[in-house]
Design a protein around this motif. Sequence first.
Motif, PDB file in Angstrom:
ATOM      1  N   ALA B  95     -38.901   1.427 -12.280  1.00  0.00           N
ATOM      2  CA  ALA B  95     -37.880   2.110 -11.462  1.00  0.00           C
ATOM      3  C   ALA B  95     -37.211   3.181 -12.313  1.00  0.00           C
ATOM      4  N   VAL B  96     -37.738   4.407 -12.248  1.00  0.00           N
ATOM      5  CA  VAL B  96     -37.133   5.543 -12.952  1.00  0.00           C
ATOM      6  C   VAL B  96     -37.115   6.735 -11.980  1.00  0.00           C
ATOM      7  N   ASP B  97     -36.765   7.924 -12.488  1.00  0.00           N
ATOM      8  CA  ASP B  97     -36.732   9.087 -11.589  1.00  0.00           C
ATOM      9  C   ASP B  97     -38.131   9.435 -11.100  1.00  0.00           C
ATOM     10  N   SER B 160     -39.480   3.701  -8.031  1.00  0.00           N
ATOM     11  CA  SER B 160     -39.056   5.000  -8.563  1.00  0.00           C
ATOM     12  C   SER B 160     -38.722   5.962  -7.421  1.00  0.00           C
ATOM     13  N   ASN B 161     -38.149   7.134  -7.772  1.00  0.00           N
ATOM     14  CA  ASN B 161     -37.742   8.084  -6.726  1.00  0.00           C
ATOM     15  C   ASN B 161     -38.833   9.084  -6.370  1.00  0.00           C
ATOM     16  N   TYR B 162     -39.592   9.514  -7.384  1.00  0.00           N
ATOM     17  CA  TYR B 162     -40.598  10.543  -7.152  1.00  0.00           C
ATOM     18  C   TYR B 162     -41.911  10.170  -7.837  1.00  0.00           C
ATOM     19  N   VAL B 163     -42.983  10.774  -7.317  1.00  0.00           N
ATOM     20  CA  VAL B 163     -44.272  10.692  -8.007  1.00  0.00           C
ATOM     21  C   VAL B 163     -44.665  12.118  -8.375  1.00  0.00           C
ATOM     22  N   ILE B 203     -38.939  10.096 -17.008  1.00  0.00           N
ATOM     23  CA  ILE B 203     -40.286  10.212 -16.457  1.00  0.00           C
ATOM     24  C   ILE B 203     -41.187   9.183 -17.152  1.00  0.00           C
ATOM     25  N   ALA B 204     -42.030   8.523 -16.369  1.00  0.00           N
ATOM     26  CA  ALA B 204     -42.970   7.553 -16.949  1.00  0.00           C
ATOM     27  C   ALA B 204     -44.397   8.072 -16.757  1.00  0.00           C
TER      28      ALA B 204
END
Lengths: 110, 260
Positions: B95-97, B160-163, B203-204
């Motif tokens: 769970a990140v941006d 997470s919020n975006y891919v 970012i991951a």
Amino acid sequence: MKKRGNFLFIEKKDNIYTLSLTPELQDDIGTVGFIEYSNENTLKVDDPILNLEASKTVHEIDSPLAGKIVERNEAAISEPTLLNSAKTEENWIVKLTDVDEEAFNQLEDA
Amino acid sequence: MNQEARLDYLIDYLLDENPDAKEWMDKLDTVEEKITLFRGLCNIREPKSVTKPFMKIQDAFLKEWNHGRNIISLKDLEPARPQLYLWQGDITSIAVDAIVNAANSKFLGCLRANHNCIDNIIHTRAGVQLRLECHDLITAQGRKEPMGKAKMTKAYNLPSNYVIHTVGPFIDERGVSPFKEQLLASSYRSCLALADEHQLGTIAFCCISTGEFNFPNQRAAEIAIQTVKEYINKNQSNLQVIFNVFKEKDLLIYQSLLEN
């Protein structure tokens, strides 16, 4: 004088800089099946020149130099495999003017 | 509605859309088998819209499925180097941006039913909306996605919020070339620049190009770490960057590179 950058050759003659594909790039992308030039005539460094679909990759060719496009290789649009040719007269992509000579000189020698 | 009832609804809906897939239905005794069928049907599904009830039930199912796991966020991790983190596990439980997806040039997500790749699991757990958004983006672009670039979508039901989707270089029998190395670095840079452009904090990254695309793991990790470090220094970026590895092999490579 001939230099290289972004896997392209850049050949300077008078004040026209002709960009063409290096054999390494040709080898890596494979047979070109489709190209589409970007509409922009004024390029910054790393701005897209064209997009291509080839047998081994989908690739956007970005400009190693800032400058103004004065001519595109229109023949390659209908015959994309020209870009696989060994001859610069056939595998060139664009001719630029208004290029900063210092930036050109700093590129790697071809 | 419990998870199994939701699955029954979703599978009915998807089979109704795609009657040819009915032959897959021979084994449907357990919830696990139903999940496999649901996933496979979503994987092969054309990018076309779904009804509101389907969306609602799918979202409820995926939220519970995704969050029924141990969810990892930045605060659970210790930096290995300033701004750089290493974590082994499933990228869809972070769970990140933004998480990075290793996409392909068609840009629609993996189309093979239950294929064990990152593109497949990201699309599966995000929901059918992700393929719809990718389809809109690639249709607007009017041509396939080049290697070394990046595009961002919402993450829908993922934690997470975006891919951020990037197509890394594909390595064939001729092996790695300077061009392919440069394209891999370009994939990392494009993702980082896009994250900064949208003022994201974290970012991951997955190990771009190392799976289906055959990039040698050691060299890929060297390029990944070097490119991220250079980008952060050059752009004074405040991004927190997680290197997410899945395989033990990659964990050991990254550990050793981040120690030095």
